[in-house]
Design an enzyme around this catalytic site. Structure first.
Site, PDB file in Angstrom:
ATOM      1  N   ARG A   1       0.850  -1.186   0.000  1.00  0.00           N
ATOM      2  CA  ARG A   1       0.000   0.000   0.000  1.00  0.00           C
ATOM      3  C   ARG A   1       0.888   1.240   0.000  1.00  0.00           C
ATOM      4  NH1 ARG A   1      -2.881  -3.721  -0.668  1.00  0.00           N
ATOM      5  NH2 ARG A   1      -4.858  -4.248   0.336  1.00  0.00           N
TER       6      ARG A   1
ATOM      7  N   GLU B   1      -3.194   7.322  -6.726  1.00  0.00           N
ATOM      8  CA  GLU B   1      -3.056   6.647  -8.018  1.00  0.00           C
ATOM      9  C   GLU B   1      -4.281   6.961  -8.876  1.00  0.00           C
ATOM     10  OE1 GLU B   1      -2.559   2.476  -7.280  1.00  0.00           O
ATOM     11  OE2 GLU B   1      -0.716   2.736  -6.114  1.00  0.00           O
TER      12      GLU B   1
ATOM     13  N   HIS C   1       1.429  -0.135 -10.216  1.00  0.00           N
ATOM     14  CA  HIS C   1       0.535  -1.011  -9.450  1.00  0.00           C
ATOM     15  C   HIS C   1       0.232  -2.303 -10.223  1.00  0.00           C
ATOM     16  CE1 HIS C   1      -2.665  -0.890  -6.061  1.00  0.00           C
ATOM     17  NE2 HIS C   1      -2.254  -2.128  -6.280  1.00  0.00           N
TER      18      HIS C   1
ATOM     19  N   GLY D   1       1.148  -5.359  -9.051  1.00  0.00           N
ATOM     20  CA  GLY D   1       1.274  -6.488  -8.144  1.00  0.00           C
ATOM     21  C   GLY D   1       0.291  -7.603  -8.388  1.00  0.00           C
ATOM     22  N   ALA D   2      -0.918  -7.274  -8.850  1.00  0.00           N
ATOM     23  CA  ALA D   2      -1.940  -8.301  -9.084  1.00  0.00           C
ATOM     24  C   ALA D   2      -2.225  -8.500 -10.561  1.00  0.00           C
ATOM     25  CB  ALA D   2      -3.231  -7.911  -8.365  1.00  0.00           C
TER      26      ALA D   2
END
Length: 534
Positions: free
Chosen positions: A230, A259, A277, A279-280
């Site tokens: 985060r 963001e 971002h 990460g996923a």
């Protein structure tokens, strides 16, 4: 039965649904169209674009389940769905492998300056000496937050020959031993040991700004910092200052305080690696999220077990009248016990009196929810709490007895954190079922619990209560009620804390930590703690 797939969830999830239901896939919605269409379906699958508000759900008289192909459910009005009897389920484990692998990708890139070297070479420069890196082998990886993702990162780092030290007081000691990971007793121990430091904490008021100037100053010179969790966990200006001074050798960031963002000051630093971002963001994670959400929809509509529901009632109707009023009490006792113990390795819940004659598992779960709330990467609820505790190596023991001393019903919650154990006891009082605290820090009270509580242990001499009240008044904190504890008569003799008193104070607003610290620093005070129970 009919199921609507309102966003792209991946082929495997759609195929599974079609084995059981009449499925319509439609991903192009004009304003208001989804709300009008929902009334024709028993189930719906969404990702993040669809907003299922209370107004939208009012049209869905036939709807029985919402599947969210992702980790959170922020775009679903869960209370409104619950009121309408609609199950809401997500896919909480869909991206853990992807996030762990992205952390490792950034770790390697940070160690070997891969993005910088790539940019240099494609710009026409051959600069081998400039981009010489460091090995991961025999280096120490410090992990703050040791939930699912942190544990996967640790396992992968060990494959590179790294030594791993982690801090998370809400993971049992046995889990660290199973993974052969060194368990730090504080974040300071991680800072002192880590060559690379990676954050895997949830975002809460307590963790926001966790890695600030004071924390960075405790790190080894030349530490490299990673954040795939985060953005608000790091104070950007403090990290920038540490990079400028050379105390931090580099950073790899996948998340940011706001963001999307394309003009962050750190983007210009040659020793900072950034990704938007991601990460996923893998095809496998997207497909896995769709499949897991589809599995939950199938279970909900065919009478199976909905294992990742966020709003399935945990109390049977026949027990609700007796057990229901104790659920808030158990949550608050779990929260208070964990705060006083400083972590959770083991949770013991004793249910005494009338409640002991019922199936009290919902009450033990409520205490567990209170103990872990705000300390897990994923949203914790009545359905997934036992599984999360098991993953973290936390033992949960529930006992019950049909009689209680002094009260019709009692709840005792004992939280063991490391070598330290704390017991808190409570009950409910009156027709409005007010939760009351009866014991904490080894002493007895009878005080109605409110959202904000502060406890102080001090030498039992005149004037101490006035000093607490004065400090609160100067800080603008209004005291709702207060009680001074005394030792149980049958345990008073021979105790180490004889001659000490405990004061519990409830307030109408949070008590700032500096106020507590200032009081405890005064003569005669032994300890103090402020806890938000809401």
């Amino acid at each position: 039965m009919r199921v609507l797939v309102a966003e792209d969830i991946g082929r495997s999830g759609v195929d599974l649904l079609r084995e059981h239901f009449d499925v319509e896939v439609r991903t192009d919605w004009a304003d208001g169209e989804l709300a009008d269409a929902l009334g024709d379906y028993d189930g719906v699958l969404i990702r993040s674009a669809s907003k299922l508000t209370a107004d939208v759900l009012e049209h869905a008289e036939r709807l029985r389940v919402i599947g969210r192909a992702g980790v959170g459910v922020d775009n679903v009005d869960v209370p409104a769905a619950t009121k309408l009897g609609i199950i809401v389920a997500n896919a909480p484990q869909s991206n853990v492998v992807t996030a762990a692998e992205h952390t490792m990708a950034l770790l390697l890139a940070l160690a070997r300056n891969i993005p910088q070297a790539h940019a240099s070479l494609t710009a026409g420069r051959w600069e081998r000496k400039r981009f010489s890196g460091v090995e991961l082998f025999d280096k120490t990886l410090g992990i703050l937050g040791f939930g699912r993702i942190g544990q996967l990162v640790a396992q992968r780092a060990m494959g590179f020959g790294m030594h791993v030290v982690a801090y998370d007081p809400y993971v049992g000691a046995e889990r660290y031993r199973e993974l052969a990971i060194e368990r730090a007793e504080s974040s300071d121990e991680v800072y002192a040991a880590a060559d690379f430091l990676t954050l895997h904490l949830p975002k809460t008021p307590e963790t926001e700004g966790w890695l600030d100037a004071a924390a960075l100053a405790k790190c080894k010179p030349g530490v490299r910092v990673l954040n795939v969790a985060r953005g608000p966990l790091i104070v950007d200006d403090d990290l920038r200052a540490a990079l400028d001074s050379g105390h931090v050798a580099g950073a790899a960031l996948d998340v940011f305080r706001s963001e999307p963002i394309t003009d962050h000051p750190l983007f210009a630093y040659p020793n900072v690696i950034v990704t938007p971002h991601l990460g996923a963001s893998t095809a496998e994670a997207t497909d896995r999220a769709g499949l897991q959400a589809a599995e939950q929809v199938v279970a909900a509509l065919t009478g199976g077990s909905v294992t990742s529901a966020v709003n399935v009632p945990a109390i049977a109707a026949e027990d609700l009248e007796v057990l229901g009023p104790f659920v808030p009490l158990c949550r608050r006792l779990g929260r208070l016990g964990a705060a006083l113990a400083g972590g959770v390795d083991r949770l013991e819940v004793e249910l005494l009196g009338r409640i002991g004659e019922r199936d009290t598992r919902p009450l033990a779960t409520a205490a567990l929810l209170g103990a872990l709330r705000g300390h897990t990467e994923e949203e914790i609820n009545t359905v997934n709490a036992p599984a999360i505790a098991e993953e973290r190596g936390i033992d949960v023991l529930e006992t019950r007895r049909s009689s209680a001393r002094d009260f019709a019903d009692l709840v005792r919650v004992t939280v063991v954190g490391g070598s330290h154990a704390e017991r808190v006891v409570g009950t409910i009082v009156g027709r409005r079922h007010r939760p009351h605290l009866l014991e904490a820090w080894g002493q007895r009270f009878n005080l109605q619990l409110e959202d904000h509580v502060a406890l102080f242990r001090y030498r039992d001499v005149p004037g101490m209560l006035g000093r607490i009240g004065t400090a609160f008044g100067e800080a603008g904190v209004n005291i709702d009620a207060a009680a001074v504890g005394h030792l149980p008569d049958d345990r008073e003799r021979g105790r180490d804390d004889a001659g000490l008193a405990v004061m519990v104070v409830t307030t109408d607003a949070p008590v700032p930590e500096p106020v507590v610290d200032a009081i405890v620093a005064g003569e005669g005070f032994e300890a103090g703690r402020a806890v938000a129970l809401a």
